[in-house]
Motif scaffolding. Structure first.
Motif, PDB file in Angstrom:
ATOM      1  N   VAL A  28       0.869  -1.182   0.000  1.00  0.00           N
ATOM      2  CA  VAL A  28       0.000   0.000   0.000  1.00  0.00           C
ATOM      3  C   VAL A  28       0.906   1.233   0.000  1.00  0.00           C
ATOM      4  O   VAL A  28       2.011   1.194   0.544  1.00  0.00           O
ATOM      5  CB  VAL A  28      -0.962  -0.021   1.228  1.00  0.00           C
ATOM      6  N   ILE A  29       0.418   2.293  -0.638  1.00  0.00           N
ATOM      7  CA  ILE A  29       1.206   3.528  -0.736  1.00  0.00           C
ATOM      8  C   ILE A  29       0.445   4.646  -0.017  1.00  0.00           C
ATOM      9  O   ILE A  29      -0.789   4.712  -0.090  1.00  0.00           O
ATOM     10  CB  ILE A  29       1.402   3.925  -2.223  1.00  0.00           C
ATOM     11  N   THR A  30       1.193   5.502   0.677  1.00  0.00           N
ATOM     12  CA  THR A  30       0.603   6.712   1.248  1.00  0.00           C
ATOM     13  C   THR A  30       1.537   7.879   0.940  1.00  0.00           C
ATOM     14  O   THR A  30       2.538   7.698   0.252  1.00  0.00           O
ATOM     15  CB  THR A  30       0.325   6.532   2.762  1.00  0.00           C
TER      16      THR A  30
ATOM     17  N   VAL B 197      -1.447  14.471  -8.262  1.00  0.00           N
ATOM     18  CA  VAL B 197      -2.652  13.630  -8.375  1.00  0.00           C
ATOM     19  C   VAL B 197      -2.515  12.612  -9.513  1.00  0.00           C
ATOM     20  O   VAL B 197      -2.919  11.452  -9.375  1.00  0.00           O
ATOM     21  CB  VAL B 197      -3.912  14.508  -8.593  1.00  0.00           C
ATOM     22  N   ALA B 198      -1.911  13.056 -10.632  1.00  0.00           N
ATOM     23  CA  ALA B 198      -1.765  12.149 -11.785  1.00  0.00           C
ATOM     24  C   ALA B 198      -0.873  10.959 -11.410  1.00  0.00           C
ATOM     25  O   ALA B 198      -1.125   9.822 -11.824  1.00  0.00           O
ATOM     26  CB  ALA B 198      -1.178  12.898 -12.976  1.00  0.00           C
ATOM     27  N   LEU B 199       0.144  11.233 -10.620  1.00  0.00           N
ATOM     28  CA  LEU B 199       1.052  10.174 -10.168  1.00  0.00           C
ATOM     29  C   LEU B 199       0.299   9.156  -9.302  1.00  0.00           C
ATOM     30  O   LEU B 199       0.416   7.939  -9.470  1.00  0.00           O
ATOM     31  CB  LEU B 199       2.197  10.809  -9.366  1.00  0.00           C
ATOM     32  N   VAL B 200      -0.509   9.675  -8.395  1.00  0.00           N
ATOM     33  CA  VAL B 200      -1.293   8.802  -7.508  1.00  0.00           C
ATOM     34  C   VAL B 200      -2.273   7.951  -8.327  1.00  0.00           C
ATOM     35  O   VAL B 200      -2.430   6.754  -8.087  1.00  0.00           O
ATOM     36  CB  VAL B 200      -2.008   9.655  -6.435  1.00  0.00           C
ATOM     37  N   ARG B 201      -2.874   8.577  -9.340  1.00  0.00           N
ATOM     38  CA  ARG B 201      -3.831   7.834 -10.183  1.00  0.00           C
ATOM     39  C   ARG B 201      -3.114   6.698 -10.910  1.00  0.00           C
ATOM     40  O   ARG B 201      -3.628   5.589 -11.014  1.00  0.00           O
ATOM     41  CB  ARG B 201      -4.462   8.800 -11.191  1.00  0.00           C
ATOM     42  N   GLU B 202      -1.919   6.975 -11.383  1.00  0.00           N
ATOM     43  CA  GLU B 202      -1.130   5.972 -12.111  1.00  0.00           C
ATOM     44  C   GLU B 202      -0.759   4.806 -11.173  1.00  0.00           C
ATOM     45  O   GLU B 202      -0.952   3.638 -11.513  1.00  0.00           O
ATOM     46  CB  GLU B 202       0.133   6.660 -12.668  1.00  0.00           C
TER      47      GLU B 202
ATOM     48  N   LYS C 217      -3.392   2.180 -10.200  1.00  0.00           N
ATOM     49  CA  LYS C 217      -3.784   1.127 -11.155  1.00  0.00           C
ATOM     50  C   LYS C 217      -3.236  -0.229 -10.706  1.00  0.00           C
ATOM     51  O   LYS C 217      -3.788  -1.260 -11.043  1.00  0.00           O
ATOM     52  CB  LYS C 217      -3.249   1.459 -12.558  1.00  0.00           C
ATOM     53  N   THR C 218      -2.116  -0.221  -9.970  1.00  0.00           N
ATOM     54  CA  THR C 218      -1.532  -1.503  -9.554  1.00  0.00           C
ATOM     55  C   THR C 218      -1.505  -1.696  -8.039  1.00  0.00           C
ATOM     56  O   THR C 218      -1.525  -2.820  -7.558  1.00  0.00           O
ATOM     57  CB  THR C 218      -0.065  -1.628 -10.054  1.00  0.00           C
ATOM     58  N   THR C 219      -1.421  -0.595  -7.294  1.00  0.00           N
ATOM     59  CA  THR C 219      -1.234  -0.699  -5.838  1.00  0.00           C
ATOM     60  C   THR C 219      -2.155   0.307  -5.162  1.00  0.00           C
ATOM     61  O   THR C 219      -2.202   1.462  -5.586  1.00  0.00           O
ATOM     62  CB  THR C 219       0.242  -0.366  -5.478  1.00  0.00           C
ATOM     63  N   PRO C 220      -2.886  -0.125  -4.121  1.00  0.00           N
ATOM     64  CA  PRO C 220      -3.778   0.849  -3.484  1.00  0.00           C
ATOM     65  C   PRO C 220      -3.021   2.043  -2.900  1.00  0.00           C
ATOM     66  O   PRO C 220      -1.934   1.867  -2.341  1.00  0.00           O
ATOM     67  CB  PRO C 220      -4.462   0.052  -2.372  1.00  0.00           C
ATOM     68  N   VAL C 221      -3.578   3.213  -3.085  1.00  0.00           N
ATOM     69  CA  VAL C 221      -3.017   4.431  -2.485  1.00  0.00           C
ATOM     70  C   VAL C 221      -4.066   4.991  -1.533  1.00  0.00           C
ATOM     71  O   VAL C 221      -5.204   5.226  -1.924  1.00  0.00           O
ATOM     72  CB  VAL C 221      -2.679   5.505  -3.547  1.00  0.00           C
TER      73      VAL C 221
ATOM     74  N   GLU D 152      -7.265   9.167  -4.352  1.00  0.00           N
ATOM     75  CA  GLU D 152      -7.154  10.359  -5.202  1.00  0.00           C
ATOM     76  C   GLU D 152      -8.129  11.487  -4.826  1.00  0.00           C
ATOM     77  O   GLU D 152      -7.755  12.656  -4.828  1.00  0.00           O
ATOM     78  CB  GLU D 152      -7.414   9.907  -6.641  1.00  0.00           C
ATOM     79  N   LYS D 153      -9.352  11.138  -4.491  1.00  0.00           N
ATOM     80  CA  LYS D 153     -10.347  12.187  -4.251  1.00  0.00           C
ATOM     81  C   LYS D 153      -9.947  13.071  -3.068  1.00  0.00           C
ATOM     82  O   LYS D 153     -10.084  14.304  -3.119  1.00  0.00           O
ATOM     83  CB  LYS D 153     -11.728  11.558  -3.998  1.00  0.00           C
ATOM     84  N   SER D 154      -9.446  12.451  -1.998  1.00  0.00           N
ATOM     85  CA  SER D 154      -9.032  13.221  -0.819  1.00  0.00           C
ATOM     86  C   SER D 154      -7.909  14.186  -1.182  1.00  0.00           C
ATOM     87  O   SER D 154      -7.879  15.335  -0.739  1.00  0.00           O
ATOM     88  CB  SER D 154      -8.537  12.296   0.282  1.00  0.00           C
ATOM     89  N   LEU D 155      -6.978  13.698  -1.990  1.00  0.00           N
ATOM     90  CA  LEU D 155      -5.828  14.511  -2.400  1.00  0.00           C
ATOM     91  C   LEU D 155      -6.289  15.657  -3.304  1.00  0.00           C
ATOM     92  O   LEU D 155      -5.929  16.825  -3.093  1.00  0.00           O
ATOM     93  CB  LEU D 155      -4.841  13.595  -3.134  1.00  0.00           C
ATOM     94  N   TYR D 156      -7.102  15.307  -4.293  1.00  0.00           N
ATOM     95  CA  TYR D 156      -7.577  16.284  -5.281  1.00  0.00           C
ATOM     96  C   TYR D 156      -8.355  17.412  -4.600  1.00  0.00           C
ATOM     97  O   TYR D 156      -8.158  18.588  -4.890  1.00  0.00           O
ATOM     98  CB  TYR D 156      -8.460  15.551  -6.297  1.00  0.00           C
ATOM     99  N   MET D 157      -9.220  17.050  -3.670  1.00  0.00           N
ATOM    100  CA  MET D 157     -10.057  18.078  -3.031  1.00  0.00           C
ATOM    101  C   MET D 157      -9.258  18.955  -2.081  1.00  0.00           C
ATOM    102  O   MET D 157      -9.538  20.144  -1.953  1.00  0.00           O
ATOM    103  CB  MET D 157     -11.208  17.423  -2.250  1.00  0.00           C
TER     104      MET D 157
END
Ligand code: AMP
Length: 367
Positions: free
Chosen positions: A67-69, A77-82, A85-89, A93-98
């Motif tokens: 897991v990544i934090t 945000v784009a990095l987190v979205r990428e 795709k393979t590992t839960p973050v 994304e929504k928490s980070l984006y907002m």
């Protein structure tokens, strides 16, 4: 989350990552860090790390991690979205984006009926002039993104300052906020895990100097049960709306008309460092528990009072602290530099008098 994750990757290698590792290690967690240099606070802990962008790729961190934090709301945000795709973050994304854009954040506060300062987004001198007419003065002009420790802010008192304010921090998107006449600044740390468990720490009082947090008193004095409940209600709304997993911090102004939200951070927070010595489960452990699929820990306060004093710029006479009872030193292994957070001192006390006496003895560390 079906399985408990044990390998945690952290985007960043500063003191927050270091303290996550210090609190997560006893739970059997291993940490990898993605930072810029081996001199960073988290790299020095000696856990698995990937501390140089030149020599180790982000891919290695992702391969290592269950897991990544992240340490900062300014994480890409784009990095987190990428990565997701393979590992839960977590937080996702929504928490980070907002929370990385003051306009989006305030939009969410509005949607959830959480009071916040009147605001308007501005992107030109003309729109700033217009916003000042609508919101009135005094007002606070802030960059919508990447502001921290009071940077990227201008307090507008007179309309003759509008051009100066725009010249100093304009040229990019800004938000003009009405000035809140607050009695004090409070914050709350809350935690949610993927099983929808929520826990809340007590409201704490934060004292800033020149835009930087200097000390926190926990729990804040004279907080009624109703005020604590109201803040918990706001946090519950935010945690659920964001489907947040991990620690979420909300900074609030306490005013004669009630609580007003200032900003939130989707991460462990400086105003929660007191929990390391003052709460049954500290904020770092609870973040680790939340993002790895564990049950959340008890947020109760161990002693009637706790406090945290930041060590800023110069390390100061820390040897004083070594033989003081109920006082705990936390250094981050950073070099001295003006306004840099180098460490903090936690205090626990059984009365206000005892806390006051300890503060007096630690006056070298206070502004
Ligand atoms: P921020 O970066 O938004 O946390 O702002 C840094 C500090 O500036 C806060 O901790 C407050 O002391 C002050 N501040 C920010 N916004 C306002 C406001 N709208 N009214 C009054 N003071 C503010």
């Amino acid at each position: 989350m079906a399985n408990v994750a044990n390998k945690i990757g952290v985007l960043g290698a500063g003191q927050l990552g270091r303290m996550l590792a210090q609190s997560g290690a006893p739970l059997g967690k291993e940490f990898g860090f993605y930072g810029v240099s081996e001199n960073e606070p988290a790299a020095q802990l000696g856990h698995a790390f990937f501390a140089s962008k030149e020599t180790k790729s982000l891919g290695d961190l992702v391969t290592f991690s269950d897991v990544i934090t992240y340490e900062s709301e300014n994480t890409d945000v784009a990095l987190v979205r990428e990565i997701a795709k393979t590992t839960p973050v977590y937080p996702a994304e929504k928490s980070l984006y907002m929370s990385q854009h003051r306009g989006r954040e305030k939009g969410l506060f509005d949607q959830l009926n959480i009071p916040c300062a009147p605001y308007q987004i501005v992107d030109s001198l003309e729109s700033l002039q217009q916003a000042v007419e609508e919101i009135g003065l005094p007002a606070v002009l802030k960059t919508t993104t990447e502001g921290y420790d009071g940077k990227g802010q201008f307090v507008l008192k007179e309309s003759t300052q509008i051009e100066q304010a725009w010249a100093e921090i304009g040229g990019k998107e800004l938000v003009l906020e009405g000035f809140i006449d607050f009695q004090r600044e409070l914050s709350m740390i809350a935690v949610r895990n993927a099983n929808n468990e929520h826990v809340y720490y007590p409201l704490v009082q934060n004292v800033h100097h020149e835009g930087i947090l200097r000390y926190t008193i926990a729990p804040a004095r004279q907080v009624s049960e109703a005020l604590q409940q109201q803040a918990e209600g706001y946090m519950q709304g935010l945690l659920d709306a964001l489907d947040h997993v991990g620690v979420l911090t909300l900074e609030l102004f306490d005013t004669l008309d009630g609580l007003v939200a200032n900003e939130m951070a989707p991460r462990v927070h400086n105003s929660g460092h007191w929990t390391q010595d003052g709460a049954v489960t500290d904020q770092f452990e609870n973040h680790v528990r939340a993002i790895t699929g564990m049950p959340l820990g008890d947020t109760s306060v161990c002693q009637p009072l706790a406090a945290m004093i930041n060590i800023i710029g110069k390390t100061g006479p820390v040897e004083k602290v070594q033989n003081m009872p109920n006082v705990f030193l936390h250094l981050y292994g950073k070099e001295e530099r003006p306004n840099r957070k180098l460490g903090h001192i936690n205090i626990v006390a059984d009365s206000e008098e005892a806390l006051f006496e300890t503060f007096k003895a630690l006056s070298d560390f206070l502004p």
